[in-house]
Motif scaffolding. Structure first.
Motif, mmCIF file in Angstrom:
data_model
loop_
_atom_site.group_PDB
_atom_site.id
_atom_site.type_symbol
_atom_site.label_atom_id
_atom_site.label_comp_id
_atom_site.label_asym_id
_atom_site.label_seq_id
_atom_site.Cartn_x
_atom_site.Cartn_y
_atom_site.Cartn_z
ATOM 1 N N ASP A 14 48.295 2.799 -42.365
ATOM 2 C CA ASP A 14 48.991 4.086 -42.513
ATOM 3 C C ASP A 14 48.127 5.092 -43.272
ATOM 4 N N LEU A 15 47.408 4.577 -44.273
ATOM 5 C CA LEU A 15 46.527 5.459 -45.040
ATOM 6 C C LEU A 15 45.402 5.983 -44.142
ATOM 7 N N LEU A 16 44.887 5.096 -43.278
ATOM 8 C CA LEU A 16 43.828 5.516 -42.353
ATOM 9 C C LEU A 16 44.356 6.555 -41.356
ATOM 10 N N ASP A 17 45.590 6.374 -40.887
ATOM 11 C CA ASP A 17 46.191 7.357 -39.972
ATOM 12 C C ASP A 17 46.299 8.723 -40.661
ATOM 13 N N SER A 18 46.729 8.697 -41.911
ATOM 14 C CA SER A 18 46.854 9.956 -42.654
ATOM 15 C C SER A 18 45.488 10.606 -42.836
ATOM 16 N N PHE A 19 44.497 9.761 -43.132
ATOM 17 C CA PHE A 19 43.133 10.281 -43.320
ATOM 18 C C PHE A 19 42.624 10.903 -42.015
ATOM 19 N N ASP A 20 42.840 10.213 -40.895
ATOM 20 C CA ASP A 20 42.380 10.733 -39.606
ATOM 21 C C ASP A 20 43.046 12.067 -39.269
ATOM 22 N N ALA A 21 44.356 12.152 -39.566
ATOM 23 C CA ALA A 21 45.071 13.400 -39.287
ATOM 24 C C ALA A 21 44.521 14.531 -40.158
ATOM 25 N N LEU A 22 44.237 14.196 -41.414
ATOM 26 C CA LEU A 22 43.703 15.199 -42.344
ATOM 27 C C LEU A 22 42.332 15.696 -41.908
ATOM 28 N N GLY A 27 38.617 19.757 -39.431
ATOM 29 C CA GLY A 27 37.556 20.076 -38.489
ATOM 30 C C GLY A 27 36.366 19.130 -38.478
ATOM 31 N N TYR A 28 36.490 17.982 -39.122
ATOM 32 C CA TYR A 28 35.369 17.035 -39.091
ATOM 33 C C TYR A 28 35.307 16.333 -37.739
ATOM 34 N N ASP A 29 34.078 16.069 -37.279
ATOM 35 C CA ASP A 29 33.889 15.405 -35.986
ATOM 36 C C ASP A 29 34.236 13.925 -36.048
ATOM 37 N N ASN A 30 33.955 13.307 -37.186
ATOM 38 C CA ASN A 30 34.193 11.866 -37.286
ATOM 39 C C ASN A 30 34.395 11.457 -38.749
ATOM 40 N N ARG A 31 34.796 10.200 -38.930
ATOM 41 C CA ARG A 31 35.079 9.698 -40.279
ATOM 42 C C ARG A 31 33.846 9.716 -41.171
ATOM 43 N N GLU A 33 31.307 11.774 -41.254
ATOM 44 C CA GLU A 33 31.074 13.132 -41.768
ATOM 45 C C GLU A 33 32.065 13.449 -42.888
ATOM 46 N N ALA A 34 33.323 13.086 -42.672
ATOM 47 C CA ALA A 34 34.365 13.387 -43.661
ATOM 48 C C ALA A 34 34.131 12.608 -44.951
ATOM 49 N N ILE A 35 33.752 11.334 -44.818
ATOM 50 C CA ILE A 35 33.521 10.514 -46.016
ATOM 51 C C ILE A 35 32.297 11.022 -46.778
ATOM 52 N N ARG A 36 31.254 11.397 -46.055
ATOM 53 C CA ARG A 36 30.068 11.972 -46.726
ATOM 54 C C ARG A 36 30.465 13.213 -47.525
ATOM 55 N N ALA A 37 31.275 14.081 -46.916
ATOM 56 C CA ALA A 37 31.687 15.320 -47.599
ATOM 57 C C ALA A 37 32.518 15.017 -48.839
ATOM 58 N N LEU A 38 33.412 14.027 -48.730
ATOM 59 C CA LEU A 38 34.243 13.668 -49.886
ATOM 60 C C LEU A 38 33.393 13.096 -51.020
ATOM 61 N N ILE A 39 32.423 12.261 -50.665
ATOM 62 C CA ILE A 39 31.542 11.681 -51.693
ATOM 63 C C ILE A 39 30.750 12.790 -52.381
ATOM 64 N N ARG A 40 30.209 13.720 -51.587
ATOM 65 C CA ARG A 40 29.437 14.833 -52.185
ATOM 66 C C ARG A 40 30.329 15.666 -53.105
#
Ligand code: NI
Length: 139
Positions: A14-22, A27-31, A33-40
């Motif tokens: 469920d957490l992954l579903d929420s993350f994917d929706a977010l 506008g991220y192309d894939n997970r 990219e999104a994880i890299r941005a969050l880490i930065r």
């Protein structure tokens, strides 16, 4: 920049579903990219806690230049903080209102405090301090 490493992450579906929706909404192309941005983003936040790291910030201010000589006080404060004030862009919005964008640099706590003192000046109608980074610590 180091080599690219793959790693697995275990988490609740469920957490992954929420993350994917977010990330889709953001506008991220894939997970990855999104994880890299969050880490930065987290690394920049941490950089801002360091008493020595040189960080950057962009301050956005709107004020009425007729009000309480706020324009002079804003300029005086920037002259007093020469080492923290990199550049200022001034836009005359209309007969009363001015927009100022100030680029700040220095240790995070120092420029946060300076930025907040500008935001808190009497006559400033609206403002926001956006913290940033030199990017030196980010891959
Ligand atoms: Ni103006």
């Amino acid at each position: 920049m180091g080599e690219t490493v793959r790693f697995g992450v275990s988490l609740d579906a469920d957490l992954l579903d929420s993350f994917d929706a977010l990330i889709k909404k953001m506008g991220y192309d894939n997970r990855s990219e999104a994880i890299r941005a969050l880490i930065r983003e987290k690394l920049v936040e941490e950089e801002w806690q360091s008493p020595t790291a040189e960080t950057f910030a962009v301050l956005f201010l709107v004020y009425d230049h007729h009000a309480m000589s706020v324009d002079r006080r804003l300029t005086d404060a920037q002259h007093e903080h020469l080492t923290n004030t990199v550049s200022t862009l001034h836009v005359h919005i209309d007969r009363e209102n001015c927009l100022e964008v100030v680029v700040l640099k220095g240790p995070g706590q120092e420029i946060r405090s300076f930025g907040q003192s500008l935001l808190g000046m009497r006559g400033v109608k609206y403002g926001r301090l956006n913290m940033g980074t030199s990017g030196r610590r980010l891959a």
